[in-house]
Write a protein that holds these residues in place. Structure first.
Motif, mmCIF file in Angstrom:
data_model
loop_
_atom_site.group_PDB
_atom_site.id
_atom_site.type_symbol
_atom_site.label_atom_id
_atom_site.label_comp_id
_atom_site.label_asym_id
_atom_site.label_seq_id
_atom_site.Cartn_x
_atom_site.Cartn_y
_atom_site.Cartn_z
ATOM 1 N N LYS A 155 0.851 -1.192 0.000
ATOM 2 C CA LYS A 155 0.000 0.000 0.000
ATOM 3 C C LYS A 155 0.898 1.259 0.000
ATOM 4 C CE LYS A 155 -4.297 1.501 2.205
ATOM 5 N NZ LYS A 155 -4.038 2.917 2.322
ATOM 6 N N MET A 156 1.944 1.242 0.838
ATOM 7 C CA MET A 156 2.883 2.377 0.865
ATOM 8 C C MET A 156 3.559 2.550 -0.497
ATOM 9 S SD MET A 156 4.782 2.373 4.600
ATOM 10 C CE MET A 156 5.195 0.638 4.759
ATOM 11 N N PHE A 157 3.971 1.424 -1.078
ATOM 12 C CA PHE A 157 4.645 1.435 -2.380
ATOM 13 C C PHE A 157 3.697 1.970 -3.459
ATOM 14 C CE2 PHE A 157 5.584 -1.443 -6.194
ATOM 15 C CZ PHE A 157 6.481 -0.555 -6.760
ATOM 16 N N ALA A 158 2.466 1.455 -3.475
ATOM 17 C CA ALA A 158 1.488 1.851 -4.503
ATOM 18 C C ALA A 158 1.226 3.360 -4.453
ATOM 19 C CB ALA A 158 0.190 1.071 -4.308
ATOM 20 N N GLU A 159 1.130 3.902 -3.243
ATOM 21 C CA GLU A 159 0.783 5.321 -3.100
ATOM 22 C C GLU A 159 1.978 6.254 -3.327
ATOM 23 O OE1 GLU A 159 -0.941 5.458 0.789
ATOM 24 O OE2 GLU A 159 -2.810 4.498 0.135
ATOM 25 N N SER A 160 3.187 5.789 -2.984
ATOM 26 C CA SER A 160 4.350 6.693 -3.031
ATOM 27 C C SER A 160 5.110 6.651 -4.350
ATOM 28 C CB SER A 160 5.329 6.339 -1.891
ATOM 29 O OG SER A 160 5.807 5.007 -2.053
ATOM 30 N N PHE A 161 4.906 5.601 -5.151
ATOM 31 C CA PHE A 161 5.749 5.447 -6.338
ATOM 32 C C PHE A 161 5.694 6.636 -7.307
ATOM 33 C CE2 PHE A 161 6.642 4.035 -10.685
ATOM 34 C CZ PHE A 161 7.971 3.689 -10.519
ATOM 35 N N PRO A 162 4.521 7.224 -7.585
ATOM 36 C CA PRO A 162 4.515 8.353 -8.544
ATOM 37 C C PRO A 162 5.446 9.500 -8.139
ATOM 38 C CG PRO A 162 2.290 7.555 -8.177
ATOM 39 C CD PRO A 162 3.160 6.831 -7.185
ATOM 40 N N TYR A 163 5.529 9.784 -6.844
ATOM 41 C CA TYR A 163 6.426 10.844 -6.363
ATOM 42 C C TYR A 163 7.888 10.474 -6.670
ATOM 43 C CZ TYR A 163 9.240 13.494 -2.967
ATOM 44 O OH TYR A 163 10.209 14.269 -2.366
ATOM 45 N N TYR A 164 8.284 9.237 -6.361
ATOM 46 C CA TYR A 164 9.683 8.825 -6.571
ATOM 47 C C TYR A 164 10.000 8.646 -8.052
ATOM 48 C CZ TYR A 164 10.298 8.726 -1.611
ATOM 49 O OH TYR A 164 10.393 9.136 -0.300
ATOM 50 N N LEU A 165 8.986 8.332 -8.829
ATOM 51 C CA LEU A 165 9.147 8.281 -10.286
ATOM 52 C C LEU A 165 9.526 9.685 -10.794
ATOM 53 C CD1 LEU A 165 8.530 6.926 -13.181
ATOM 54 C CD2 LEU A 165 6.251 7.843 -12.892
ATOM 55 N N GLY A 166 8.816 10.703 -10.278
ATOM 56 C CA GLY A 166 9.116 12.087 -10.668
ATOM 57 C C GLY A 166 10.522 12.503 -10.271
ATOM 58 N N LEU A 167 10.909 12.129 -9.052
ATOM 59 C CA LEU A 167 12.244 12.460 -8.555
ATOM 60 C C LEU A 167 13.325 11.802 -9.425
ATOM 61 C CD1 LEU A 167 13.192 14.173 -6.169
ATOM 62 C CD2 LEU A 167 13.238 12.117 -4.756
ATOM 63 N N ALA A 168 13.094 10.529 -9.771
ATOM 64 C CA ALA A 168 14.059 9.798 -10.605
ATOM 65 C C ALA A 168 14.171 10.419 -11.988
ATOM 66 C CB ALA A 168 13.643 8.329 -10.707
ATOM 67 N N GLU A 169 13.024 10.840 -12.551
ATOM 68 C CA GLU A 169 13.055 11.467 -13.880
ATOM 69 C C GLU A 169 13.815 12.801 -13.832
ATOM 70 O OE1 GLU A 169 8.890 11.417 -14.865
ATOM 71 O OE2 GLU A 169 9.095 9.540 -16.000
ATOM 72 N N ASN A 170 13.626 13.556 -12.743
ATOM 73 C CA ASN A 170 14.392 14.788 -12.538
ATOM 74 C C ASN A 170 15.890 14.500 -12.509
ATOM 75 O OD1 ASN A 170 12.261 16.765 -10.288
ATOM 76 N ND2 ASN A 170 12.219 16.485 -12.484
ATOM 77 N N ALA A 171 16.268 13.438 -11.791
ATOM 78 C CA ALA A 171 17.688 13.070 -11.653
ATOM 79 C C ALA A 171 18.289 12.728 -13.012
ATOM 80 C CB ALA A 171 17.825 11.885 -10.703
ATOM 81 N N ILE A 172 17.540 11.973 -13.821
ATOM 82 C CA ILE A 172 18.038 11.566 -15.144
ATOM 83 C C ILE A 172 18.208 12.799 -16.039
ATOM 84 C CG2 ILE A 172 17.452 10.276 -17.246
ATOM 85 C CD1 ILE A 172 16.067 8.196 -15.256
ATOM 86 N N GLN A 173 17.223 13.710 -15.990
ATOM 87 C CA GLN A 173 17.304 14.941 -16.789
ATOM 88 C C GLN A 173 18.486 15.806 -16.342
ATOM 89 O OE1 GLN A 173 15.459 15.536 -19.585
ATOM 90 N NE2 GLN A 173 17.026 17.115 -19.811
ATOM 91 N N TYR A 174 18.688 15.871 -15.027
ATOM 92 C CA TYR A 174 19.787 16.662 -14.459
ATOM 93 C C TYR A 174 21.133 16.112 -14.923
ATOM 94 C CZ TYR A 174 21.523 20.041 -11.054
ATOM 95 O OH TYR A 174 22.106 21.137 -10.467
#
Length: 332
Positions: A155-174
């Motif tokens: 449940k924690m994973f399902a709800e939090s993943f979109p936020y960490y997906l965004g963070l990871a995409e920011n990191a890749i772009q950076y």
């Protein structure tokens, strides 16, 4: 185990004892560790063997060496598991008091490593590795959100993943922007790094630098992982020890703008979150509760982690006027 070691190495082991995470034994004045290496193949072990030989030639203190079997093999097998034996440096009494300076010197020596590295090579590969990891986890997440019932962790994973997906995409772009904007300097050439460098990597009880902890990468890997670990281990210490660590490193080997930005992109990429999810699904039932607790802490502290990402750029502008880190809008 004693019998197998005698057959493979011709070494008579009297007593096995635990040293840190590993089984160990002494022969005369020498200390040996038995290290499981299921995650490494023979070619990878050969590269690590040559790393440790080279660092010893460079008089790097506390480096342990892989011992070859009687048949000149890197490892031995027992009960379907693969192990190596490493011989510790005879000088293991010591303390790493200036860890930033020590790490900078370690990287400095290893930058002159003259041989081709293929299997343990990670430099220049972050983008590919991060994208692959992100895609795999996103596919897994899409499957999970439609399955019922969910455990507390899921449940924690399902709800939090979109936020960490965004963070990871920011990191890749950076990372991509850094590679486009900045010119790498001599300090940005490859060196021997650690999978995850932190305050206890160089074992404080008995100083040993273990080659199976190593990969060939950009030095910013170790710096970022040390700061990340410090954040989760002891946030109060981060503001003093973290900045002192950076300062010691930078004074010993001045970091380029390219390095500072790579450190930041690596801190942006939420490896701690990814590893927690991966470890949960790979762990046995009795260990799952531990990863559930880790996940709870990561989520509770996500706001504090954002503050760390903010303070990194402000600390840098105080430290040096010549480097301006591009700002990530939503974080500022």
């Amino acid at each position: 185990m004693k019998k197998t070691i005698y057959e493979e190495y011709g070494i008579k082991v009297q007593d096995l004892e635990k040293l840190g995470h590993y089984d160990s034994f002494r022969v005369h004045q020498s200390q040996f560790l038995i290290i499981p290496v299921m995650h490494l193949d023979e070619e990878e072990l050969y590269e690590l063997y040559h790393f440790s030989q080279y660092m010893e030639e460079k008089r790097e203190p506390y480096v342990a060496n892989i011992v070859l079997t009687k048949k000149n093999h890197m490892f031995f097998e027992k009960d379907k598991a693969r192990y190596i034996i490493i011989k510790c440096s005879p000088y293991t009494q010591g303390r790493f008091t200036h860890i930033g300076r020590e790490l900078a010197r370690f990287h400095q020596k290893a930058r002159t490593y003259p041989y081709q590295v293929s299997k343990m090579q990670r430099i220049g590969q972050w983008k590919i590795l991060w994208e692959k990891r992100l895609d795999q986890l996103e596919t897994f997440w899409r499957g999970k959100i439609h399955s019922q019932p969910l455990t507390k962790f899921e449940k924690m994973f399902a709800e939090s993943f979109p936020y960490y997906l965004g963070l990871a995409e920011n990191a890749i772009q950076y990372l991509v922007d850094t590679e486009l904007d900045e010119e790498p300097q001599p300090i940005d050439s490859g060196t021997i790094c650690h999978l995850r460098f932190h305050s206890a990597t160089w074992n404080p009880e008995m100083c040993v630098k273990i080659p199976t902890d190593w990969v060939y990468d950009h030095g910013s890997r170790d710096i970022a992982e040390y700061l990340r670990h410090l954040f989760f281990e002891n946030q109060e210490e981060l503001s003093t020890n973290g900045f002192r660590f950076l300062d010691e490193y930078d004074r010993t080997t001045p970091l380029s703008a390219f390095s500072w930005r790579l450190i930041y992109s690596r801190l942006l990429f939420p490896i701690h979150y990814f590893e927690c999810v991966e470890n949960y699904y790979l762990s046995s039932e009795e260990d799952k509760a531990m990863f559930e607790e880790t996940m709870r802490e990561i989520l509770l502290r996500s706001g504090e982690y954002e503050l760390l990402l903010k303070s990194y750029s402000s600390m840098l502008s105080m430290k040096t006027k010549r480097i301006l880190l591009p700002v990530i809008e939503w974080l500022s």
